[in-house]
Design a protein around this motif. Structure first.
Motif, mmCIF file in Angstrom:
data_model
loop_
_atom_site.group_PDB
_atom_site.id
_atom_site.type_symbol
_atom_site.label_atom_id
_atom_site.label_comp_id
_atom_site.label_asym_id
_atom_site.label_seq_id
_atom_site.Cartn_x
_atom_site.Cartn_y
_atom_site.Cartn_z
ATOM 1 N N THR A 453 0.931 -1.256 0.066
ATOM 2 C CA THR A 453 -0.053 0.077 -0.023
ATOM 3 C C THR A 453 0.872 1.295 -0.124
ATOM 4 N N ASP A 454 0.544 2.321 -0.985
ATOM 5 C CA ASP A 454 1.159 3.490 -0.859
ATOM 6 C C ASP A 454 -0.022 4.493 -0.716
ATOM 7 N N ALA A 455 0.593 5.850 -1.208
ATOM 8 C CA ALA A 455 -0.355 6.914 -1.187
ATOM 9 C C ALA A 455 -1.519 6.769 -2.398
ATOM 10 N N GLY A 456 -1.332 5.954 -3.220
ATOM 11 C CA GLY A 456 -2.315 5.586 -4.292
ATOM 12 C C GLY A 456 -3.340 4.673 -4.039
ATOM 13 N N GLY A 457 -2.999 3.961 -3.069
ATOM 14 C CA GLY A 457 -3.809 2.492 -2.679
ATOM 15 C C GLY A 457 -3.141 1.277 -2.668
ATOM 16 N N ALA A 458 -3.707 0.148 -2.649
ATOM 17 C CA ALA A 458 -3.092 -1.111 -2.553
ATOM 18 C C ALA A 458 -3.048 -1.932 -3.596
#
Length: 642
Positions: A453-458
């Motif tokens: 998971t990052d700032a853009g989603g999983a």
């Protein structure tokens, strides 16, 4: 069975009238772009009696001598797919390679001057080394033995069919242009070998990915002594003859003896490794390996880094070397980028990146015995494809090094879409151990994936026994979506275990697309048709599976499979497949489905039936064999996936 020789003559083919004229520059561009394929073609056509090492050197020599000396009319033979279509330069150099490779297999009678391709094994030569391709498996060995029993023209016919994907009419034209007198007989002889064309792309027949071993060291020592004695005798004779002036003069532009290559030395210098600052990725528009910082507790261990670089440049015989298909294993061209150097379980691990490949070096904590070197191709990797790299495997578990932008790492069982993922933890980008699905034996009860998971989603990544995990997506091929949503997880669940067929194939991403839903004839519900397509890093050899799943079924069934079809991909999203299905009442049916763009389906052979639209259901018998044909809404015909 012994094959009969097919007559060959060194003719130059038919008249060039009306054919495209190729400049030297155009031919050179085609040769450089397709050099590995042309060398493989020459290697496969050359007579196996030369030996593997001699065939390698001769294949490279013939290919490099394939350039014309001036403007030349190309042969009337089309270049084939994958970037070569319509390229007269490629057609010209391919014909020259084919012609000289066939000529090399003809014995020199002594009545005329030998062609360069017929020179004895003295030239070309690499002194002190034996070079040969990496060994393949039993299937490759069996194919090599069958090809060695063919005549040169028949071997060329088989290779043009399998490697160049030419139809028989073009193969016949190619053989005629290369000087084969009886191409039809060559094609008939080639028919005796099973059509295992996919094996021609294996490492067994790749003269550009080589192993190097020393020649006979004792004999070399004896020859060196004899050469030194001869050189001394020549020097004495020269002195006695009183050569005028300054003797034979200086070496001119030649480098001093035993001079080191500065570029090669720089690539082995730990101090010159590229190290990216920890915060670079935050301000960069790129999301690839080039912005990964160097991490690990041993990034300052120059001795470890030196060993890793030296093994990469020249691995010893005890080093276990592996590479995903299509990945070159040679040394770095310059100083690579350091991604990681640290302790992982019971090993010291170094991860390096050279812009094209990830290289992983591992050695035991207590020495260098049993060191391993692994390569993975990652050119063009970005986003999810550059989210994680395998650090180590131990006791059936795998640890990953994740990208600096990854905020959380979890384990998610693809077979249980509703289950809550398990947090793996992150310590300087290193995950905790995850039970790898690669280690499963017997029944596939689970399929653990890495969810990052990052700032853009999983996103979901799956271990397929390679350094870089494959990115899992769902949806239409032209616009795939992440597989971490509930709907996408439900789509993947019955088909997760089919990923086991994609191990160690150089897979970049796998997309699962439910392209049809079909009501069952016994009114027991609706079955799902799902197409899974695995794209590779090398851009070819994509594996496509059409799978069928009935209500209440635990697993999906593979209805059709292809290793080279564009179906179910962004270039051609259409797919058609069929399956024999037994109802609860014991009745057998032929079920078939195409994508929504299918206008009609026809079954032939053991089942004769047709239907308008994208679905077909016909009553049949157990074991019936049928073929499928479909028509798209634009009038184009398609066949069943195979």
């Amino acid at each position: 069975m012994q094959s009969q020789d097919v007559a060959f003559s060194p003719s130059t083919g038919n008249s060039a009238k009306g054919r495209p004229v190729v400049d030297v520059e155009q031919a050179e561009a085609a040769l450089v772009e397709h050099y590995p394929r042309l060398v493989r073609l020459a290697y496969l056509v050359l007579p196996p009696s030369l030996g593997r090492g001699r065939r390698v050197l001769t294949a490279h020599a013939l290919t490099q001598r394939a350039l014309p000396r001036g403007r030349t009319a190309t042969a009337a033979i089309p270049a084939q797919p994958k970037g070569r279509a319509g390229d007269p330069g490629y057609a010209l150099v391919r014909l020259q390679v084919l012609r000289t490779a066939l000529a090399a297999g003809q014995p020199w009678r002594g009545r005329t001057l030998p062609r360069r391709s017929q020179l004895p094994p003295l030239l070309p030569q690499v002194w002190g080394l034996r070079l040969f391709p990496r060994s393949g498996g039993a299937e490759e060995l069996a194919l090599d033995q069958r090809l060695s029993a063919l005549s040169g023209p028949a071997r060329a016919a088989y290779v043009l069919r399998g490697l160049e994907k030419l139809p028989d009419s073009d193969v016949r034209a190619a053989l005629e242009a290369a000087g084969v007198d009886r191409p039809v007989e060559a094609l008939r002889e080639a028919d005796e070998v099973p059509a295992r064309y996919a094996l021609l792309d294996s490492a067994e027949f790749d003269p550009c990915s080589l192993q190097a071993r020393p020649t006979d060291l004792m004999r070399r020592r004896q020859h060196l002594k004899a050469a030194l004695v001869a050189a001394a005798a020549v020097a004495v004779c020269g002195a006695l003859l009183g050569l005028p002036g300054d003797g034979w003069g200086p070496d001119g532009a030649a480098a001093p003896a035993y001079a080191q290559n500065p570029a090669a030395e720089a690539a082995l210098d730990p101090a010159r490794l590229t190290r990216v600052a920890p915060a670079t990725w935050k301000s960069s528009a790129r999301t690839d390996f080039s912005v990964w910082p160097a991490r690990g507790d041993l990034v300052g261990d120059s001795a470890l880094l030196r060993r890793a670089l030296a093994v990469w440049a020249r691995p010893g015989e005890t080093v276990q070397v592996s590479a995903t298909p299509g990945t070159p294993s040679g040394g770095p061209a310059g100083p690579p980028q350091l991604l990681y150097a640290g302790t992982v379980d019971a090993a010291h691990v170094v991860i390096l990146y050279d812009g094209l490949r990830i290289a992983r070096y591992a050695e035991p904590k207590d020495g260098t015995s049993g060191a391993a070197l692994d390569f993975a191709r990652v050119d063009g990797a970005t986003g999810a494809e550059a989210d994680a790299v395998v650090l180590g495997r131990a006791d059936g578990n795998v640890r990953y090094l994740t990208a600096p932008w990854v905020l959380k790492a979890e384990m998610r069982d693809l077979r249980r879409p509703a289950a809550t993922p398990i947090d793996l933890g992150l310590a300087e980008g290193v995950t905790g151990p995850l039970a790898s699905p690669v280690a499963q034996k017997g029944t596939c009860r689970s399929w653990n994936t890495l969810q990052v998971t990052d700032a853009g989603g999983a996103r979901l990544l799956s271990d397929l026994a390679e350094l870089v995990p494959a990115h899992l997506t769902t949806g239409r091929p032209a616009a795939p979506r992440e597989s971490s949503t509930p709907t996408a997880l439900a789509t993947w669940s019955p088909f997760a275990c089919s990923l086991a067929t994609m191990h160690s194939q150089g897979v970049r991403s796998v997309n699962a697309w439910q392209y049809a839903e079909q009501p069952l004839p016994d009114a027991s519900g609706a079955a799902d048709w799902v197409c899974t397509r695995a794209e590779t890093w090398r851009g070819e050899g994509a594996q496509v599976l059409a799978q069928f799943h009935t209500p209440g079924g635990v697993y999906g069934a593979v209805a059709a499979k292809s290793g080279s079809s564009p179906a179910c991909g962004p270039r051609d999203p259409n797919v058609l497949a069929g399956v024999l299905w037994k109802s609860g009442a014991g009745e057998w049916y032929m079920l078939a489905a195409g994508a929504e763009n299918t206008a009609s389906i026809t079954a032939t052979g053991g089942v004769t039936s047709s239907a308008r639209g994208a679905l077909l259901a016909a009553r049949t018998q157990q074991g019936a064999q049928a073929g499928l044909k479909g028509t798209l809404k634009d009038g184009r015909a398609i066949g069943g996936l195979r």
